[in-house]
Enzyme design. Structure first.
Site, PDB file in Angstrom:
ATOM      1  N   CYS A 383       1.893  -2.292  -3.226  1.00  0.00           N
ATOM      2  CA  CYS A 383       2.633  -3.499  -3.598  1.00  0.00           C
ATOM      3  C   CYS A 383       2.510  -4.557  -2.490  1.00  0.00           C
ATOM      4  O   CYS A 383       1.455  -5.153  -2.347  1.00  0.00           O
ATOM      5  CB  CYS A 383       4.072  -3.144  -3.932  1.00  0.00           C
ATOM      6  SG  CYS A 383       4.805  -4.310  -5.089  1.00  0.00           S
ATOM      7  N   HIS A 520       3.340   0.881  -8.042  1.00  0.00           N
ATOM      8  CA  HIS A 520       3.945   1.919  -7.194  1.00  0.00           C
ATOM      9  C   HIS A 520       3.560   3.309  -7.696  1.00  0.00           C
ATOM     10  O   HIS A 520       4.294   3.903  -8.487  1.00  0.00           O
ATOM     11  CB  HIS A 520       5.469   1.777  -7.212  1.00  0.00           C
ATOM     12  CG  HIS A 520       5.956   0.572  -6.472  1.00  0.00           C
ATOM     13  ND1 HIS A 520       6.232   0.585  -5.135  1.00  0.00           N
ATOM     14  CD2 HIS A 520       6.172  -0.698  -6.898  1.00  0.00           C
ATOM     15  CE1 HIS A 520       6.621  -0.624  -4.748  1.00  0.00           C
ATOM     16  NE2 HIS A 520       6.593  -1.420  -5.805  1.00  0.00           N
ATOM     17  N   GLU A 522       3.787   6.011  -6.274  1.00  0.00           N
ATOM     18  CA  GLU A 522       4.685   7.076  -5.787  1.00  0.00           C
ATOM     19  C   GLU A 522       5.704   7.499  -6.843  1.00  0.00           C
ATOM     20  O   GLU A 522       6.225   8.608  -6.800  1.00  0.00           O
ATOM     21  CB  GLU A 522       5.399   6.642  -4.499  1.00  0.00           C
ATOM     22  CG  GLU A 522       6.415   5.501  -4.628  1.00  0.00           C
ATOM     23  CD  GLU A 522       5.809   4.114  -4.462  1.00  0.00           C
ATOM     24  OE1 GLU A 522       4.593   3.956  -4.739  1.00  0.00           O
ATOM     25  OE2 GLU A 522       6.550   3.180  -4.070  1.00  0.00           O
TER      26      GLU A 522
HETATM   27  N1  GLN Z   1       7.749  -8.890  -2.119  1.00  0.00           N
HETATM   28  C1  GLN Z   1       6.620  -8.680  -2.964  1.00  0.00           C
HETATM   29  C2  GLN Z   1       6.832  -9.234  -4.347  1.00  0.00           C
HETATM   30  O1  GLN Z   1       7.927  -9.461  -4.762  1.00  0.00           O
HETATM   31  C3  GLN Z   1       6.260  -7.213  -3.028  1.00  0.00           C
HETATM   32  C4  GLN Z   1       7.302  -6.377  -3.690  1.00  0.00           C
HETATM   33  C5  GLN Z   1       7.137  -4.911  -3.426  1.00  0.00           C
HETATM   34  O2  GLN Z   1       6.429  -4.522  -2.497  1.00  0.00           O
HETATM   35  N2  GLN Z   1       7.801  -4.070  -4.194  1.00  0.00           N
HETATM   36  O3  GLN Z   1       5.898  -9.436  -5.067  1.00  0.00           O
END
Ligand code: GLN
Length: 563
Positions: A383, A520, A522
């Protein structure tokens, strides 16, 4: 009608109610029962999405895009069935629903009260969580009540489950109570009094426990179990000793050995085949016999709060189980890297930048990524860890030296990462804002199917399609992505409609293992099945470790390190 196993906690919080619930779920599922697990949270936030990680730990995201309590992560790691939005609700949601009904006049002018309106609504939510009346209706719904018995705020939940068991009949519900049996050093004894009081407290509310899970730092001797049984009016065989263990994945067997599932099935008058814990035993065998150790540097912001990286930590451990290695994770504060440079990352077998929000520590993370890229250390970005990998590549390889995310610099001239509504080209021109979609400015949540480009490492790992969960707002800027792609960063997967970047990687000719993903992964890793992306990453870390030591054995490497 499903049967219900209600799990309450007593004495103190953080005893592992979620893991206890999940472990019971695992055993019941192995007995051929269709199980789900529901978590009721007694706080007023409508969901944990807006709560600080310091307050709440990780926000777990379900396939259908709900931001939920991290206990749902435990549930999905222990049972096969997937959780959904309906598996987690809060006092906030209950009140929100009741107040909306009140405004719509659905209570026909009656006085709206905690009992019966709030408690009825809680029961409706529980039924929905158990998928009652749908093709997915379960045999057993395990319902975890957040908080500790005696808290004012969890009273309506306890009242609701008491009523539910009364309405559904004696064999509809099994009440499991998890308590602490502390060892008092000065007395040299385990003390059962707090447990006695907690069970009494529960009885005052009208709930008699059928099963006690007694947490202690050591096995509880039989005479103490007898004492607990006598004073708490719970049969001796239903007073279970749950001692501390080195791995949570030992708990299903520990409970099964004490016939927890038998007590539950008897209480619920359920007939089911015997349990089969072979997969869990295999897992423990792997856990006990690792052939190698790999050290992973996790470069993040909440290093003191590893609970906020719960699923990720578990996913790495799972990958270790499936590659017969022990994964040692060290949490490194990215601000420290920003101050002192990335040299502290030397000696690690792999580097990982996890998801995150907010500006703090971002430049340190970019330094860590540059270090991994230049030194050919296996890198996994998740992410924010992908967004920053793209920014790093843009700045240092593609010549967009001022590249940034608008999350950290709203007026950056090279918004490599931005909200869809903010995408502009490198010349500063705002291009086709019409491309902006509903996603702009709001969180992209939940699972989505995307194609994976053939010939990429991503394709080797995932095959032609990836189906993973998201939780983010910002996206790689489609107006600029060609610049990094032309400079050599491979875009391995994009969403079908809006071509949003899902995965990037470096070709094997340039870097042994450099991958970053917008989603994600995970959240979908389980101890039993592992996860192909994390396994590939840990395998790369193992290979890097061997290569770094000149291909010698583990003993040889240790000498090398000592030298
Ligand atoms: N802050 C980033 C976004 O909002 C990444 C979010 C995250 O890593 N879950 O896109």
């Amino acid at each position: 009608m499903p049967k219900f196993v209600f799990v309450t906690g007593g004495v103190v919080s953080s005893l592992g109610k979620g893991i206890a619930a999940a472990s019971m779920g695992a055993i019941l599922e192995s007995r051929g029962l269709k199980v789900t697990i529901i978590k009721m949270d007694p706080y007023l936030n409508v969901d944990p999405g807006t709560m600080s990680p310091f307050q709440h730990g990780e926000v777990f995201v379900t396939e259908d895009g709900a931001e939920t309590d991290l206990d749902l992560g435990h549930y999905e790691r222990f049972i096969d069935a997937k959780t959904r939005k309906v598996n987690n609700f809060t006092t906030g949601q209950i009140y929100d629903t009741v107040l909306r009904k009140e405004r719509r006049g659905e209570y026909l002018g009656k006085t709206v009260q905690v009992i019966p309106h709030i408690t009825n609504e809680i029961q409706d939510f529980i039924m929905r969580g158990a998928r009652v009346g749908t093709p997915d209706e379960v045999d057993v719904a395990i319902v975890e009540v957040g908080g500790t018995v005696g808290d004012i705020e969890s009273l309506p939940f306890l009242e609701a489950i008491r009523q539910l068991s009364l309405r559904q009949g004696r064999t509809s519900s099994c009440f499991v109570h998890l308590t602490l049996v502390p060892f008092i050093k000065s007395a040299g004894e385990l003390k059962t009094k707090p447990t006695q009081h907690s069970v009494q407290k529960l009885r005052e509310i009208g709930i008699s426990a059928n099963l006690l899970l007694c947490r202690a730092d050591r096995p509880i001797p039989d005479d103490e179990r007898e004492k607990i049984s006598l004073f708490s009016n719970v049969p001796y065989e239903a007073v279970i000793s749950v001692a501390d263990v080195d791995s949570i994945y030992r708990i299903p067997r520990m409970l099964w050995e004490q016939k927890v599932d038998e007590v539950i099935c008897q209480t619920l008058a359920l007939q089911a085949p015997a349990a089969n814990l072979k997969v869990w035993d295999d897992l423990i065998d792997r856990l006990e016999h690792p052939q190698e150790t790999v050290r992973v540097a996790m470069v993040g912001k909440y290093v003191d709060l590893t609970e906020s990286y719960k699923s990720l930590t578990e996913a790495l451990i799972h990958a270790g189980l499936h590659t017969r290695s022990r994964v040692q994770i060290e949490y490194i504060d990215s601000e420290q890297i920003d101050d002192q440079g990335p040299d502290m990352l030397q000696g690690f077998d792999a580097i990982l930048v996890p998801g995150g929000f907010g500006k703090r520590g971002v430049e340190g993370k970019i330094k860590a990524i540059a270090f991994a890229r230049q030194n050919k250390i296996p890198y996994l970005g998740i992410c924010l860890g992908m967004q920053l990998a793209v920014v790093e590549y843009a700045r240092h390889v593609a010549g967009l030296t001022k590249a940034n995310s608008t999350e950290f610099d709203p007026s950056t001239p090279e918004p490599m990462i931005a909200l869809i509504t903010e995408w502009v080209g490198a010349d500063g021109a705002v291009q086709s804002r019409s491309q902006a979609s509903d996603l702009g400015g709001t969180m992209r949540l939940g699972a989505q199917r995307c194609q994976v480009k053939p010939g990429t490492r991503a394709h080797d790992i995932y095959g032609p399609e990836v189906y993973e969960r998201h939780r983010h707002r910002y996206e790689v800027n489609n107006q600029l992505k060609d610049r990094v792609a032309k400079a050599g960063l491979v875009i391995a997967s994009e969403t079908p409609n809006e071509s949003l970047v899902e995965m990037v990687e470096l070709p094997a000719s340039v870097h042994p293992w450099f991958m970053a993903v917008q989603f994600h992964p995970e959240f979908t890793s389980t101890p039993r099945k592992g996860h192909p992306l994390f396994e590939s990453y840990i395998q790369a870390a193992l290979a890097y470790k061997v290569a770094r030591s000149g291909g010698t054995s583990q003993a040889g490497q240790q000498q090398g390190v000592a030298a």
